[in-house]
Design an enzyme around this catalytic site. Sequence first.
Site, PDB file in Angstrom:
ATOM      1  N   ARG A  15     -53.311  71.842  22.713  1.00 56.72           N
ATOM      2  CA  ARG A  15     -52.377  71.631  21.474  1.00 56.72           C
ATOM      3  C   ARG A  15     -52.882  70.682  20.573  1.00 56.72           C
ATOM      4  O   ARG A  15     -52.281  70.626  19.393  1.00 56.72           O
ATOM      5  CB  ARG A  15     -51.034  71.323  21.930  1.00 56.72           C
ATOM      6  CG  ARG A  15     -50.164  72.537  22.926  1.00 56.72           C
ATOM      7  CD  ARG A  15     -48.872  72.205  23.196  1.00 56.72           C
ATOM      8  NE  ARG A  15     -49.085  71.507  24.693  1.00 56.72           N
ATOM      9  CZ  ARG A  15     -48.216  70.959  25.164  1.00 56.72           C
ATOM     10  NH1 ARG A  15     -47.014  70.735  24.697  1.00 56.72           N
ATOM     11  NH2 ARG A  15     -48.323  70.398  26.221  1.00 56.72           N
ATOM     12  N   GLU A 153     -40.841  71.141  38.933  1.00 56.73           N
ATOM     13  CA  GLU A 153     -41.361  71.484  37.651  1.00 56.73           C
ATOM     14  C   GLU A 153     -40.705  72.251  36.571  1.00 56.73           C
ATOM     15  O   GLU A 153     -40.027  73.360  37.260  1.00 56.73           O
ATOM     16  CB  GLU A 153     -42.899  71.924  37.759  1.00 56.73           C
ATOM     17  CG  GLU A 153     -43.941  71.213  38.291  1.00 56.73           C
ATOM     18  CD  GLU A 153     -43.972  69.637  37.490  1.00 56.73           C
ATOM     19  OE1 GLU A 153     -44.650  69.870  36.362  1.00 56.73           O
ATOM     20  OE2 GLU A 153     -43.995  68.707  37.890  1.00 56.73           O
ATOM     21  N   ARG A 333     -69.425  42.562   2.582  1.00 61.65           N
ATOM     22  CA  ARG A 333     -70.079  43.176   3.499  1.00 61.65           C
ATOM     23  C   ARG A 333     -70.522  42.669   4.619  1.00 61.65           C
ATOM     24  O   ARG A 333     -70.600  41.156   4.637  1.00 61.65           O
ATOM     25  CB  ARG A 333     -71.018  44.261   2.776  1.00 61.65           C
ATOM     26  CG  ARG A 333     -70.505  45.439   1.812  1.00 61.65           C
ATOM     27  CD  ARG A 333     -71.723  46.086   1.374  1.00 61.65           C
ATOM     28  NE  ARG A 333     -72.706  46.611   1.980  1.00 61.65           N
ATOM     29  CZ  ARG A 333     -73.882  46.894   1.759  1.00 61.65           C
ATOM     30  NH1 ARG A 333     -74.341  46.619   0.615  1.00 61.65           N
ATOM     31  NH2 ARG A 333     -74.949  47.144   2.640  1.00 61.65           N
ATOM     32  N   ASN A 377     -73.212  28.410  -9.993  1.00 62.71           N
ATOM     33  CA  ASN A 377     -72.320  29.375 -10.899  1.00 62.71           C
ATOM     34  C   ASN A 377     -73.257  30.595 -11.012  1.00 62.71           C
ATOM     35  O   ASN A 377     -74.174  30.697 -11.553  1.00 62.71           O
ATOM     36  CB  ASN A 377     -71.920  28.766 -12.094  1.00 62.71           C
ATOM     37  CG  ASN A 377     -70.716  29.833 -12.701  1.00 62.71           C
ATOM     38  OD1 ASN A 377     -70.670  30.670 -12.754  1.00 62.71           O
ATOM     39  ND2 ASN A 377     -69.865  28.913 -13.471  1.00 62.71           N
ATOM     40  N   SER A 405     -75.323  35.356 -17.315  1.00 57.98           N
ATOM     41  CA  SER A 405     -75.022  36.665 -16.868  1.00 57.98           C
ATOM     42  C   SER A 405     -76.019  37.658 -17.273  1.00 57.98           C
ATOM     43  O   SER A 405     -77.015  37.435 -17.812  1.00 57.98           O
ATOM     44  CB  SER A 405     -73.914  37.028 -18.112  1.00 57.98           C
ATOM     45  OG  SER A 405     -72.881  36.204 -18.084  1.00 57.98           O
ATOM     46  N   ARG A 440     -87.004  36.990 -21.921  1.00 57.77           N
ATOM     47  CA  ARG A 440     -86.218  37.897 -22.606  1.00 57.77           C
ATOM     48  C   ARG A 440     -87.059  38.161 -23.737  1.00 57.77           C
ATOM     49  O   ARG A 440     -87.916  37.264 -24.352  1.00 57.77           O
ATOM     50  CB  ARG A 440     -85.155  37.017 -23.118  1.00 57.77           C
ATOM     51  CG  ARG A 440     -83.829  37.503 -23.583  1.00 57.77           C
ATOM     52  CD  ARG A 440     -82.992  36.500 -24.082  1.00 57.77           C
ATOM     53  NE  ARG A 440     -82.111  35.988 -23.270  1.00 57.77           N
ATOM     54  CZ  ARG A 440     -81.136  34.724 -23.672  1.00 57.77           C
ATOM     55  NH1 ARG A 440     -81.566  34.172 -24.699  1.00 57.77           N
ATOM     56  NH2 ARG A 440     -80.805  34.158 -22.515  1.00 57.77           N
TER      57      ARG A 440
HETATM   58  C1  UD1 Z   1     -47.134  66.653  34.757  1.00 56.49           C
HETATM   59  C2  UD1 Z   1     -46.246  66.440  35.934  1.00 56.49           C
HETATM   60  C3  UD1 Z   1     -44.834  66.423  35.584  1.00 56.49           C
HETATM   61  C4  UD1 Z   1     -44.605  65.489  34.588  1.00 56.49           C
HETATM   62  C5  UD1 Z   1     -45.507  65.107  33.550  1.00 56.49           C
HETATM   63  C6  UD1 Z   1     -45.332  63.927  32.736  1.00 56.49           C
HETATM   64  C7  UD1 Z   1     -47.453  67.791  37.548  1.00 56.49           C
HETATM   65  C8  UD1 Z   1     -47.643  68.956  38.256  1.00 56.49           C
HETATM   66  N1  UD1 Z   1     -46.471  67.655  36.795  1.00 56.49           N
HETATM   67  O1  UD1 Z   1     -46.884  67.652  34.051  1.00 56.49           O
HETATM   68  O2  UD1 Z   1     -43.905  66.500  36.930  1.00 56.49           O
HETATM   69  O3  UD1 Z   1     -43.090  65.355  34.148  1.00 56.49           O
HETATM   70  O4  UD1 Z   1     -46.842  65.499  33.849  1.00 56.49           O
HETATM   71  O5  UD1 Z   1     -45.998  63.855  31.788  1.00 56.49           O
HETATM   72  O6  UD1 Z   1     -48.383  66.856  37.903  1.00 56.49           O
HETATM   73  N2  UD1 Z   1     -55.126  66.880  34.463  1.00 56.49           N
HETATM   74  C9  UD1 Z   1     -56.331  66.972  34.916  1.00 56.49           C
HETATM   75  N3  UD1 Z   1     -56.555  68.091  35.738  1.00 56.49           N
HETATM   76  C10 UD1 Z   1     -55.866  69.193  36.149  1.00 56.49           C
HETATM   77  C11 UD1 Z   1     -54.829  69.218  35.513  1.00 56.49           C
HETATM   78  C12 UD1 Z   1     -54.266  68.311  34.847  1.00 56.49           C
HETATM   79  O7  UD1 Z   1     -57.015  66.214  34.854  1.00 56.49           O
HETATM   80  O8  UD1 Z   1     -56.500  70.009  36.901  1.00 56.49           O
HETATM   81  C13 UD1 Z   1     -54.525  66.000  33.566  1.00 56.49           C
HETATM   82  C14 UD1 Z   1     -54.284  65.959  32.370  1.00 56.49           C
HETATM   83  O9  UD1 Z   1     -55.494  66.052  31.372  1.00 56.49           O
HETATM   84  C15 UD1 Z   1     -53.385  65.276  31.939  1.00 56.49           C
HETATM   85  C16 UD1 Z   1     -52.498  65.329  33.337  1.00 56.49           C
HETATM   86  O10 UD1 Z   1     -53.281  65.439  34.359  1.00 56.49           O
HETATM   87  O11 UD1 Z   1     -53.650  63.909  31.268  1.00 56.49           O
HETATM   88  C17 UD1 Z   1     -51.126  65.989  33.482  1.00 56.49           C
HETATM   89  O12 UD1 Z   1     -51.477  67.416  33.268  1.00 56.49           O
HETATM   90  P1  UD1 Z   1     -50.656  68.229  32.517  1.00 56.49           P
HETATM   91  O13 UD1 Z   1     -51.144  69.528  32.740  1.00 56.49           O
HETATM   92  O14 UD1 Z   1     -50.345  67.860  31.091  1.00 56.49           O
HETATM   93  O15 UD1 Z   1     -49.599  68.144  33.520  1.00 56.49           O
HETATM   94  P2  UD1 Z   1     -47.832  68.336  32.940  1.00 56.49           P
HETATM   95  O16 UD1 Z   1     -47.580  69.826  32.669  1.00 56.49           O
HETATM   96  O17 UD1 Z   1     -47.420  67.702  31.608  1.00 56.49           O
END
Ligand code: UD1
Length: 457
Positions: A15, A153, A333, A377, A405, A440
């Site tokens: 997003r 979730e 700078r 100066n 100058s 000059r």
């Molecule tokens: C998750 C939580 C949710 C919570 C929310 C808070 C889970 C299943 N859900 O949901 O309960 O309310 O966070 O923000 O945990 N990531 C990885 N590898 C993966 C998947 C995710 O590294 O395979 C990382 C993402 O980059 C991110 C974080 O984990 O930083 C959270 O993942 P995301 O998919 O955003 O979870 P949410 O749906 O927001």
Amino acid sequence: MKLTTVILAAGRGARMRSALPKVLHPLAGRPLLAHVLTAARALPNNDVYIVYGHGGAQVQSAFAHESEIHWVHQTEQLGTGHAVAQVLPHLVDPALVLVLYGDVPLISTDTLRLLIQAANHHTLALLTVALDNPTGYGRIVRDVNGSVLRIVEEKEANDVIRQINEVNTGIIAVSAAHLRRWLTQVQNNNAQGEYYLTDIIALAVNEQITIKTFTTQKTQEVLGINDRVQLATLERYYQQQQVEQLMLQGVTVLDPARLDIRGHVELMGEDVLIDVNVILSGHNRIGSRVQIGANCILHNVTLADDVEILPHSVLENTVVGQGCVIGPFARLRPGTVLADQVKIGNFVETKKITVGYGSKINHLSYIGDSDIGQKVNIGAGTITCNYDGVNKHKTVIGDGAFIGSDTQLVAPVTVGAGATIGAGSTITKDAPAEQLTLSRSSQVSFARWQRPEKKSS
Ligand code: UD1
Ligand code: CA
């Protein structure tokens, strides 16, 4: 138990609609992930693991200067549970695992401390928050006594559970040994086909593990960044916090909404005044009674007491002595070092120079690679010709010299102490101390000269 922090940062951040991995987008000038890292690092005896995936090379190279990060690659993003599981083979029990998110930048060390203090072999610590609009988050489901039963979730929730406004922040502290056991039991037969870390809560409850929740009142510390609107909102919140800190330390900020701090401000005194539209980035050190005019940008600058920076000036890697007056429209700078009571005026550019006490460069000059003595100066429009197209050369100007100058000083060149350079000179050889030097072409006048007249056609 040995503390291990696992920062999840493998997600794509679709997003954001960006070629830059989400966790590298800056908040207050630093990548989101850097903020999380700072909070984690403040906990003593903490091994930090970062689970990376999307944009992996870019993320790693952005943190190449940071030693002691353990990088763990998650080749496929199969869910938060799967992500944490990637780290477990690297840990030796007994260990306490603190799970953080690379896109939740403002988490405070104080909150983390509460969680890790509460967590042990019998207790899982979980950070929750109450949100007016809990849409999208995992809901905390409790029994009639208020004990946590599980996390559901959004996509799995029924209408009743969707009404719950206490949500999972995602931040937990739990023993690695438990995690190992539970994560092998977590399934991906859910709406998203993912291994949810949140499913471990029900497994823990099943084993009579206590779920100790902490509910933060500071919503912003657990807000995750998913798009650029949220990023901007959190940036404004963070800036407001920082500016308030500065004001409480004795700085007058004429409009708190129009000062941005991207780094660290070290106040060395009091009664500083900052006008509107100022950006302070990097590490700036500011003395007493300093005044910073409107529309100035300062990066890694030290300002001694009583310095006045007039509007529209840009200073970078510069040291400014007591009582100096800079600008308006000055550009200092890197490597500019000014002693006390120096004046740098409008449309003056400096680079890699030292300027002695009380010297003045007041108008329209470029002075680079130079050592300038005291009480010198430098007249309007003076240029150091420091670059021959291949190498840079130095200009040295002795104490009390007066540069007329529109002088060009063709470096390497030395102007002796007390020397005077006639206006409009091109100085290619050293100018002796105490003497007048000028180059000059001589001026001629033609008394009988007539202006040409326009021909009639
Ligand atoms: C998750 C939580 C949710 C919570 C929310 C808070 C889970 C299943 N859900 O949901 O309960 O309310 O966070 O923000 O945990 N990531 C990885 N590898 C993966 C998947 C995710 O590294 O395979 C990382 C993402 O980059 C991110 C974080 O984990 O930083 C959270 O993942 P995301 O998919 O955003 O979870 P949410 O749906 O927001
Ligand atoms: Ca998220």
